[in-house]
Design a protein around this motif. Structure first.
Motif, mmCIF file in Angstrom:
data_model
loop_
_atom_site.group_PDB
_atom_site.id
_atom_site.type_symbol
_atom_site.label_atom_id
_atom_site.label_comp_id
_atom_site.label_asym_id
_atom_site.label_seq_id
_atom_site.Cartn_x
_atom_site.Cartn_y
_atom_site.Cartn_z
ATOM 1 N N LEU A 1 82.020 -8.942 132.331
ATOM 2 C CA LEU A 1 82.813 -10.105 131.960
ATOM 3 C C LEU A 1 83.070 -10.066 130.453
ATOM 4 N N THR A 2 84.351 -9.958 130.073
ATOM 5 C CA THR A 2 84.686 -9.878 128.648
ATOM 6 C C THR A 2 85.148 -11.213 128.094
ATOM 7 N N THR A 3 85.809 -12.040 128.926
ATOM 8 C CA THR A 3 86.176 -13.402 128.541
ATOM 9 C C THR A 3 85.989 -14.302 129.758
ATOM 10 N N SER A 4 85.484 -15.512 129.545
ATOM 11 C CA SER A 4 85.116 -16.360 130.680
ATOM 12 C C SER A 4 86.064 -17.521 130.941
ATOM 13 N N ASP A 5 86.888 -17.891 129.961
ATOM 14 C CA ASP A 5 87.797 -19.021 130.138
ATOM 15 C C ASP A 5 89.135 -18.502 130.649
ATOM 16 N N CYS A 6 89.536 -18.959 131.822
ATOM 17 C CA CYS A 6 90.791 -18.504 132.422
ATOM 18 C C CYS A 6 92.007 -19.135 131.765
ATOM 19 N N ASN A 7 91.802 -20.151 130.958
ATOM 20 C CA ASN A 7 92.881 -20.845 130.264
ATOM 21 C C ASN A 7 93.571 -19.911 129.261
ATOM 22 N N VAL A 8 94.869 -19.653 129.467
ATOM 23 C CA VAL A 8 95.591 -18.721 128.605
ATOM 24 C C VAL A 8 95.751 -19.255 127.184
ATOM 25 N N ALA A 9 95.521 -20.558 126.996
ATOM 26 C CA ALA A 9 95.676 -21.168 125.670
ATOM 27 C C ALA A 9 94.342 -21.425 124.983
ATOM 28 N N ASP A 10 93.258 -20.840 125.493
ATOM 29 C CA ASP A 10 91.955 -21.031 124.850
ATOM 30 C C ASP A 10 92.024 -20.505 123.418
ATOM 31 N N PRO A 11 91.789 -21.354 122.423
ATOM 32 C CA PRO A 11 91.916 -20.925 121.019
ATOM 33 C C PRO A 11 90.845 -19.932 120.597
ATOM 34 N N ASN A 12 89.782 -19.804 121.380
ATOM 35 C CA ASN A 12 88.694 -18.892 121.029
ATOM 36 C C ASN A 12 88.845 -17.519 121.674
ATOM 37 N N GLN A 13 89.945 -17.281 122.373
ATOM 38 C CA GLN A 13 90.218 -16.001 123.003
ATOM 39 C C GLN A 13 91.606 -15.535 122.574
ATOM 40 N N PRO A 14 91.894 -14.225 122.708
ATOM 41 C CA PRO A 14 93.251 -13.763 122.412
ATOM 42 C C PRO A 14 94.279 -14.503 123.270
ATOM 43 N N THR A 15 95.462 -14.712 122.737
ATOM 44 C CA THR A 15 96.516 -15.433 123.443
ATOM 45 C C THR A 15 96.800 -14.801 124.801
ATOM 46 N N ASN A 16 96.862 -15.645 125.823
ATOM 47 C CA ASN A 16 97.166 -15.225 127.202
ATOM 48 C C ASN A 16 96.087 -14.337 127.823
ATOM 49 N N GLN A 17 94.902 -14.286 127.219
ATOM 50 C CA GLN A 17 93.854 -13.395 127.712
ATOM 51 C C GLN A 17 93.365 -13.789 129.109
ATOM 52 N N GLY A 18 93.123 -15.079 129.338
ATOM 53 C CA GLY A 18 92.535 -15.489 130.604
ATOM 54 C C GLY A 18 91.094 -15.032 130.711
ATOM 55 N N CYS A 19 90.526 -15.128 131.910
ATOM 56 C CA CYS A 19 89.153 -14.650 132.138
ATOM 57 C C CYS A 19 89.235 -13.245 132.726
ATOM 58 N N ASN A 20 88.536 -12.323 132.081
ATOM 59 C CA ASN A 20 88.696 -10.898 132.390
ATOM 60 C C ASN A 20 87.371 -10.245 132.730
ATOM 61 N N ILE A 21 87.403 -9.422 133.768
ATOM 62 C CA ILE A 21 86.270 -8.558 134.108
ATOM 63 C C ILE A 21 86.759 -7.124 134.057
ATOM 64 N N ALA A 22 86.146 -6.326 133.207
ATOM 65 C CA ALA A 22 86.527 -4.925 133.045
ATOM 66 C C ALA A 22 85.642 -4.055 133.911
ATOM 67 N N ASP A 23 86.280 -3.220 134.727
ATOM 68 C CA ASP A 23 85.523 -2.256 135.515
ATOM 69 C C ASP A 23 85.014 -1.158 134.585
ATOM 70 N N SER A 24 83.956 -0.496 134.975
ATOM 71 C CA SER A 24 83.447 0.603 134.160
ATOM 72 C C SER A 24 84.310 1.845 134.385
ATOM 73 N N PRO A 25 84.465 2.705 133.361
ATOM 74 C CA PRO A 25 85.275 3.910 133.532
ATOM 75 C C PRO A 25 84.833 4.793 134.688
ATOM 76 N N ASN A 26 83.529 4.829 134.971
ATOM 77 C CA ASN A 26 83.054 5.683 136.059
ATOM 78 C C ASN A 26 83.268 5.076 137.435
ATOM 79 N N ALA A 27 83.921 3.897 137.479
ATOM 80 C CA ALA A 27 84.260 3.321 138.783
ATOM 81 C C ALA A 27 85.451 4.027 139.417
ATOM 82 N N ASP A 28 86.184 4.824 138.624
ATOM 83 C CA ASP A 28 87.319 5.609 139.129
ATOM 84 C C ASP A 28 88.405 4.735 139.734
ATOM 85 N N SER A 29 88.549 3.501 139.246
ATOM 86 C CA SER A 29 89.480 2.564 139.861
ATOM 87 C C SER A 29 90.788 2.426 139.097
#
Length: 350
Positions: free
Chosen positions: A183-211
């Motif tokens: 989990l890299t960002t937890s607020d799904c709100n695209v206007a959250d001032p504490n996250q990059p603009t339009n970021q939303g809530c993001n989960i990054a897969d690991s590179p070895n997931a081959d996805s």
């Protein structure tokens, strides 16, 4: 009441209760977009790219006639997979218009679903590209009806980025033992001032997931499954050697043998139904723009190819020969008793 009448009533209640238990979580096929049925259920939008990409979305007729959409052919034989590509022959001016591509979206929308996509190749891992397979709410004001990004990445990225975009009110929990990604960002709100603009809530897969990216394509891809309920949104990726038997038989049972999902979005305040509604499915491949373009200078592999993303995309058409989707099958399932469809048709979104 006689004993026989009471007994009959009791049996009826037990049978009804048992049936409810059996049907709970049991998914039935609602829509099949596999093969030629893809082009019956999807429309090709020609809107200007909302993310300001260096791209021109063309309609289905133009895509079919120029070979940018159709059935994938290998050694002269159709494979049964849907092909969605981008122009890889035309040199362009950096002043535009951008490279011809596709934005294919379903005519139908849903409220809750289990979406299973068998994909053998994506445009991921190629400098200048920004491919995505996603779900978008049909509200005219993005992101009031929500967005679920199932597959997404830019440039030479070698991991899948799974993201929710909403307005204020949805924050997901970091249940790290319940999903494989980070989990890299937890607020799904695209206007959250504490996250990059339009970021939303993001989960990054690991590179070895081959996805995502070049390794995904080299391995022949795999299956993505997205389960959207009132309580959570889960995303699984199964490579070719680990696809559950009940997926292969079109009798999916996420709770039986699928294991830990790659992503779990579970808001603590139970707000999914108030932020996600009438979602359509979309495949698109844009170029540069608000993400791939802005990330160009920080991508060590891509930034050495040209000063800007737009210049590289304009001047190097052959680089995008492999920037295509190969979709073996795409099926939408719903829980018995759930409303089968949403109510709207496609809108612009992001």
């Amino acid at each position: 009441m006689s004993s026989s009448t009471f007994g009959a009533l009791l049996c009826s209640v037990i049978l009804s209760f048992s049936t409810t238990l059996v049907n709970a979580g049991h998914y039935s096929l609602t829509q099949d977009y596999s093969g030629a049925k893809f082009f019956e259920g999807f429309n090709f939008s020609t809107i200007p790219d909302p993310t300001q990409g260096f791209v021109t979305y063309i309609d289905q007729s133009a895509a079919n006639s120029t070979g940018l959409a159709g059935m994938l052919t290998v050694n002269g034989s159709e494979t049964g997979a849907v092909y969605l590509g981008v122009d890889s022959t035309t040199k362009l001016s950096t002043s535009g218009p951008g490279r011809n591509s596709h934005r294919a979206q379903t005519n139908q929308t849903w409220n809750h679903a289990l979406v299973i996509a068998d994909i053998s190749h994506t445009p991921g891992g190629i400098c200048g590209t920004w491919p995505a397979f996603w779900m978008l709410g049909t509200s005219s004001e993005w992101p009031n009806a929500g967005e679920i990004d199932i597959i997404e990445g830019v440039n030479s990225q070698n991991f899948n980025a799974m993201t929710l975009h909403t307005n204020a009110g949805v924050e997901v929990q970091n249940n790290t033992n319940l999903f494989k990604g980070t989990l890299t960002t937890s607020d799904c709100n695209v206007a959250d001032p504490n996250q990059p603009t339009n970021q939303g809530c993001n989960i990054a897969d690991s590179p070895n997931a081959d996805s995502f990216g070049k390794v995904f394509n080299a391995n022949g891809g795999g299956v993505f499954a997205t389960e959207w309920t009132s309580d959570f949104i889960k995303i699984w990726f199964f490579n070719r050697t680990h696809i559950p038997a009940n997926v292969l038989s079109s009798s999916p049972s996420p709770s039986s043998s699928w294991g830990t999902p790659n992503a779990l979005f579970q808001p603590a305040n139970n707000t999914i139904d108030s932020h996600f509604s009438d979602l359509q499915l979309i495949f698109d491949t844009t170029m540069c723009g608000q993400w791939a373009g802005q990330a160009w200078t920080t991508d060590a592999e891509c930034s050495k190819l040209a000063p800007t993303c737009d210049q590289y995309v304009a001047e190097n058409p052959a680089a995008f020969k492999d920037a295509y989707w190969a979709i073996n099958s795409l099926k939408v399932f719903q829980d018995q008793g759930a409303p089968a469809y949403g109510s709207g048709n496609g809108t612009q979104g992001r």
